[in-house]
Design a protein around this motif. Sequence first.
Motif, mmCIF file in Angstrom:
data_model
loop_
_atom_site.group_PDB
_atom_site.id
_atom_site.type_symbol
_atom_site.label_atom_id
_atom_site.label_comp_id
_atom_site.label_asym_id
_atom_site.label_seq_id
_atom_site.Cartn_x
_atom_site.Cartn_y
_atom_site.Cartn_z
ATOM 1 N N SER A 131 -55.620 6.755 -20.762
ATOM 2 C CA SER A 131 -55.527 6.576 -19.311
ATOM 3 C C SER A 131 -55.638 5.100 -18.934
ATOM 4 N N PRO A 132 -55.093 4.758 -17.767
ATOM 5 C CA PRO A 132 -55.222 3.372 -17.312
ATOM 6 C C PRO A 132 -56.659 3.051 -16.931
ATOM 7 N N VAL A 133 -57.169 1.969 -17.434
ATOM 8 C CA VAL A 133 -58.529 1.533 -17.092
ATOM 9 C C VAL A 133 -58.474 0.047 -16.735
ATOM 10 N N GLY A 134 -58.806 -0.238 -15.481
ATOM 11 C CA GLY A 134 -58.762 -1.605 -14.990
ATOM 12 C C GLY A 134 -59.715 -2.521 -15.741
ATOM 13 N N LEU A 135 -59.371 -3.791 -15.789
ATOM 14 C CA LEU A 135 -60.223 -4.837 -16.374
ATOM 15 C C LEU A 135 -60.546 -4.635 -17.852
ATOM 16 N N MET A 182 -50.971 1.421 -19.136
ATOM 17 C CA MET A 182 -51.696 0.190 -18.787
ATOM 18 C C MET A 182 -51.872 0.090 -17.268
ATOM 19 N N SER A 183 -53.053 -0.350 -16.844
ATOM 20 C CA SER A 183 -53.397 -0.408 -15.413
ATOM 21 C C SER A 183 -52.731 -1.576 -14.691
ATOM 22 N N THR A 184 -52.485 -1.396 -13.397
ATOM 23 C CA THR A 184 -52.044 -2.504 -12.537
ATOM 24 C C THR A 184 -53.039 -3.657 -12.651
ATOM 25 N N LEU A 204 -49.202 2.205 -11.651
ATOM 26 C CA LEU A 204 -49.142 1.447 -10.402
ATOM 27 C C LEU A 204 -49.917 2.181 -9.313
ATOM 28 N N TYR A 205 -50.586 1.392 -8.479
ATOM 29 C CA TYR A 205 -51.261 1.969 -7.310
ATOM 30 C C TYR A 205 -50.325 1.940 -6.101
ATOM 31 N N VAL A 206 -50.620 2.788 -5.130
ATOM 32 C CA VAL A 206 -49.915 2.723 -3.846
ATOM 33 C C VAL A 206 -50.501 1.551 -3.074
ATOM 34 N N PHE A 243 -48.008 6.821 -11.456
ATOM 35 C CA PHE A 243 -48.245 6.375 -10.093
ATOM 36 C C PHE A 243 -49.516 7.029 -9.571
ATOM 37 N N THR A 244 -50.545 6.217 -9.361
ATOM 38 C CA THR A 244 -51.859 6.765 -8.989
ATOM 39 C C THR A 244 -51.950 6.959 -7.478
ATOM 40 N N VAL A 245 -52.234 8.204 -7.069
ATOM 41 C CA VAL A 245 -52.206 8.517 -5.644
ATOM 42 C C VAL A 245 -53.581 8.888 -5.062
ATOM 43 N N LEU A 291 -47.255 11.482 -11.451
ATOM 44 C CA LEU A 291 -48.213 11.249 -10.363
ATOM 45 C C LEU A 291 -49.621 11.547 -10.852
ATOM 46 N N LYS A 292 -50.495 10.574 -10.711
ATOM 47 C CA LYS A 292 -51.865 10.716 -11.226
ATOM 48 C C LYS A 292 -52.852 10.864 -10.078
ATOM 49 N N GLY A 293 -53.675 11.926 -10.175
ATOM 50 C CA GLY A 293 -54.712 12.093 -9.156
ATOM 51 C C GLY A 293 -54.503 13.323 -8.297
ATOM 52 N N MET A 301 -53.929 16.183 -17.886
ATOM 53 C CA MET A 301 -55.196 16.102 -17.160
ATOM 54 C C MET A 301 -56.069 15.012 -17.771
ATOM 55 N N ASP A 302 -56.943 14.434 -16.963
ATOM 56 C CA ASP A 302 -57.991 13.588 -17.530
ATOM 57 C C ASP A 302 -59.275 13.770 -16.741
ATOM 58 N N GLY A 303 -60.387 13.349 -17.379
ATOM 59 C CA GLY A 303 -61.705 13.497 -16.752
ATOM 60 C C GLY A 303 -62.607 14.338 -17.619
ATOM 61 N N GLY A 304 -63.530 13.689 -18.289
ATOM 62 C CA GLY A 304 -64.563 14.417 -19.035
ATOM 63 C C GLY A 304 -64.245 14.695 -20.487
ATOM 64 N N ILE A 305 -63.066 14.332 -20.966
ATOM 65 C CA ILE A 305 -62.759 14.604 -22.375
ATOM 66 C C ILE A 305 -63.467 13.571 -23.245
ATOM 67 N N ARG A 306 -64.272 14.079 -24.161
ATOM 68 C CA ARG A 306 -65.063 13.191 -25.009
ATOM 69 C C ARG A 306 -64.866 13.478 -26.500
ATOM 70 N N SER A 307 -64.002 14.464 -26.825
ATOM 71 C CA SER A 307 -63.861 14.854 -28.235
ATOM 72 C C SER A 307 -62.562 15.617 -28.443
ATOM 73 N N ILE A 331 -57.576 10.305 -22.070
ATOM 74 C CA ILE A 331 -58.977 9.881 -22.096
ATOM 75 C C ILE A 331 -59.100 8.476 -21.485
ATOM 76 N N GLY A 332 -60.229 8.261 -20.799
ATOM 77 C CA GLY A 332 -60.522 6.958 -20.218
ATOM 78 C C GLY A 332 -61.723 6.344 -20.919
ATOM 79 N N ARG A 333 -62.923 6.717 -20.437
ATOM 80 C CA ARG A 333 -64.131 6.087 -20.972
ATOM 81 C C ARG A 333 -64.256 6.243 -22.482
ATOM 82 N N SER A 334 -63.845 7.379 -23.002
ATOM 83 C CA SER A 334 -64.013 7.634 -24.439
ATOM 84 C C SER A 334 -63.413 6.493 -25.271
HETATM 85 C C1 LIG Z 1 -63.766 1.517 -15.580
HETATM 86 C C2 LIG Z 1 -62.636 2.375 -15.107
HETATM 87 C C3 LIG Z 1 -61.526 1.774 -14.539
HETATM 88 C C4 LIG Z 1 -60.436 2.569 -14.130
HETATM 89 N N1 LIG Z 1 -59.316 1.958 -13.647
HETATM 90 C C5 LIG Z 1 -58.241 2.712 -13.312
HETATM 91 C C6 LIG Z 1 -57.031 2.092 -12.911
HETATM 92 O O1 LIG Z 1 -56.917 0.884 -12.874
HETATM 93 N N2 LIG Z 1 -56.006 2.908 -12.546
HETATM 94 C C7 LIG Z 1 -56.090 4.285 -12.577
HETATM 95 O O2 LIG Z 1 -55.137 4.978 -12.242
HETATM 96 N N3 LIG Z 1 -57.226 4.885 -13.001
HETATM 97 C C8 LIG Z 1 -58.285 4.134 -13.382
HETATM 98 N N4 LIG Z 1 -59.419 4.743 -13.831
HETATM 99 C C9 LIG Z 1 -59.451 6.215 -13.994
HETATM 100 C C10 LIG Z 1 -58.931 6.603 -15.385
HETATM 101 O O3 LIG Z 1 -57.562 6.369 -15.504
HETATM 102 C C11 LIG Z 1 -59.163 8.074 -15.691
HETATM 103 O O4 LIG Z 1 -58.638 8.845 -14.643
HETATM 104 C C12 LIG Z 1 -60.626 8.440 -15.914
HETATM 105 O O5 LIG Z 1 -61.304 7.428 -16.625
HETATM 106 C C13 LIG Z 1 -60.691 9.757 -16.688
HETATM 107 O O6 LIG Z 1 -62.002 10.179 -16.874
HETATM 108 P P1 LIG Z 1 -62.842 9.923 -18.211
HETATM 109 O O7 LIG Z 1 -63.259 8.492 -18.166
HETATM 110 O O8 LIG Z 1 -63.950 10.881 -18.089
HETATM 111 O O9 LIG Z 1 -61.920 10.201 -19.393
HETATM 112 C C14 LIG Z 1 -60.499 3.972 -14.269
HETATM 113 C C15 LIG Z 1 -61.635 4.564 -14.847
HETATM 114 C C16 LIG Z 1 -62.680 3.779 -15.277
HETATM 115 C C17 LIG Z 1 -63.867 4.434 -15.923
#
Ligand SMILES: Cc1cc2nc3c(=O)[nH]c(=O)nc-3n(C[C@H](O)[C@H](O)[C@H](O)COP(=O)(O)O)c2cc1C
Length: 380
Positions: A76-80, A105-107, A128-130, A154-156, A250-252, A305-311, A328-331
Amino acid sequence: MIISAPTDFREAAQRCLPRFLYDYIDAGAFDELTYARNTQDFKEIELRQRVLKGVEPDDLSINMFGRDWALPLALSPVGLSGMYAKRGEAQVARAANKAGIPYAMSTVSICSIEEVSQGLTQPIWFQLYVLRDRGFMKHVLDQAKANGVTTLVFTVDLPVTGIRYKDKRSGLTGPWRKTRRFAQALTRPHWALNVGLMGRPHTLGNISKYQGQPTGLLDYKEWLSENFDPTITWTDLEWIRDYWDGPLILKGILDPSDVPDALTLGADGIIVSNHGGRQLDGAVSSIRALPAIVEAVDGRAKVLMDGGIRSGLDLVKALCLGADAAMIGRSYIYALATRGEAGITELIDMYIREMRVVMTLIGAETISDLDRAKLAKVDF
Ligand SMILES: Cc1cc2nc3c(=O)[nH]c(=O)nc-3n(C[C@H](O)[C@H](O)[C@H](O)COP(=O)(O)O)c2cc1C
């Protein structure tokens, strides 16, 4: 620290990162209820143990958006991300490329699309964000196309940024933030040297190029809050579908009532997501929201889907509930912060190993064998 399981990377990352960065990743909105539910609800799902089914799941590949992928997993896209490891986004992209899975990759990345795309054998996805500034959106989409990107995420779910109190408590924002961040960086000398000093520039690669001036970490929140636009509606997005001829995801989306609009817009894919619990606290967990969205989409688009997957175990559960793939994001971010590209490779290998074991134990030979019939109990 010895890493034995995918979840071990979380504690390891906490030891590597200054507090303001670890807390930024680890934050959910308000009281973090949805953030907690995202992981908790996976634990509520029970699988059916089957025996003597003679299966040996070897091939975990899928075909999605016109390409073959080694796994039903994407990053998943993760900023910074370039603040968590030196030139972080480039390291993530290389690990995904090696594993044969997509990286969105995040915007708001430290590296530019150009830097990240170098030397890869498969194109990255771009998120990309709106935003209010349509000129920026077009500029960045052109950059993506010029660097071989065909899939747009496209994150909505971010018309405004969610309120995350941890950021103020940690010193990312709020009074004395520069001093507090500096003091915290001193407690992590390895990070301070490798990322703080040698990982520069810490500008937002895609945004500073457009603005013609360096945009740093400090300017990021300001730029975003000025640019998110709560007045935007579905019809304002129609130009995106015209401008982007590749797959549009479309994400979100969290509520089945939003599915008809997403399909009318021409989405090729939907990511069921609550932004990792970082936006609307009290919203349903992603895994709980998934089945109704799969039903509403009814095969007319891919559902991720994303959110909460750790394994790998969680990933199998998401697929059983109807996801075509999961993200996966944080994982992976914890793995990035701990060991960079090699850490993500190690993590993905752990996911593969877990998936193979779990699939054997539930009697599933291939990804297409994963369905609701493999679940013993699920109350949603
Ligand atoms: C530090 C951080 C930065 C994030 N930045 C973005 C981002 O730039 N664009 C975006 O669409 N989602 C962003 N997200 C959300 C992730 O893409 C993803 O939806 C989320 O991390 C999924 O949950 P998980 O961390 O439990 O896997 C971010 C999440 C985190 C934790």
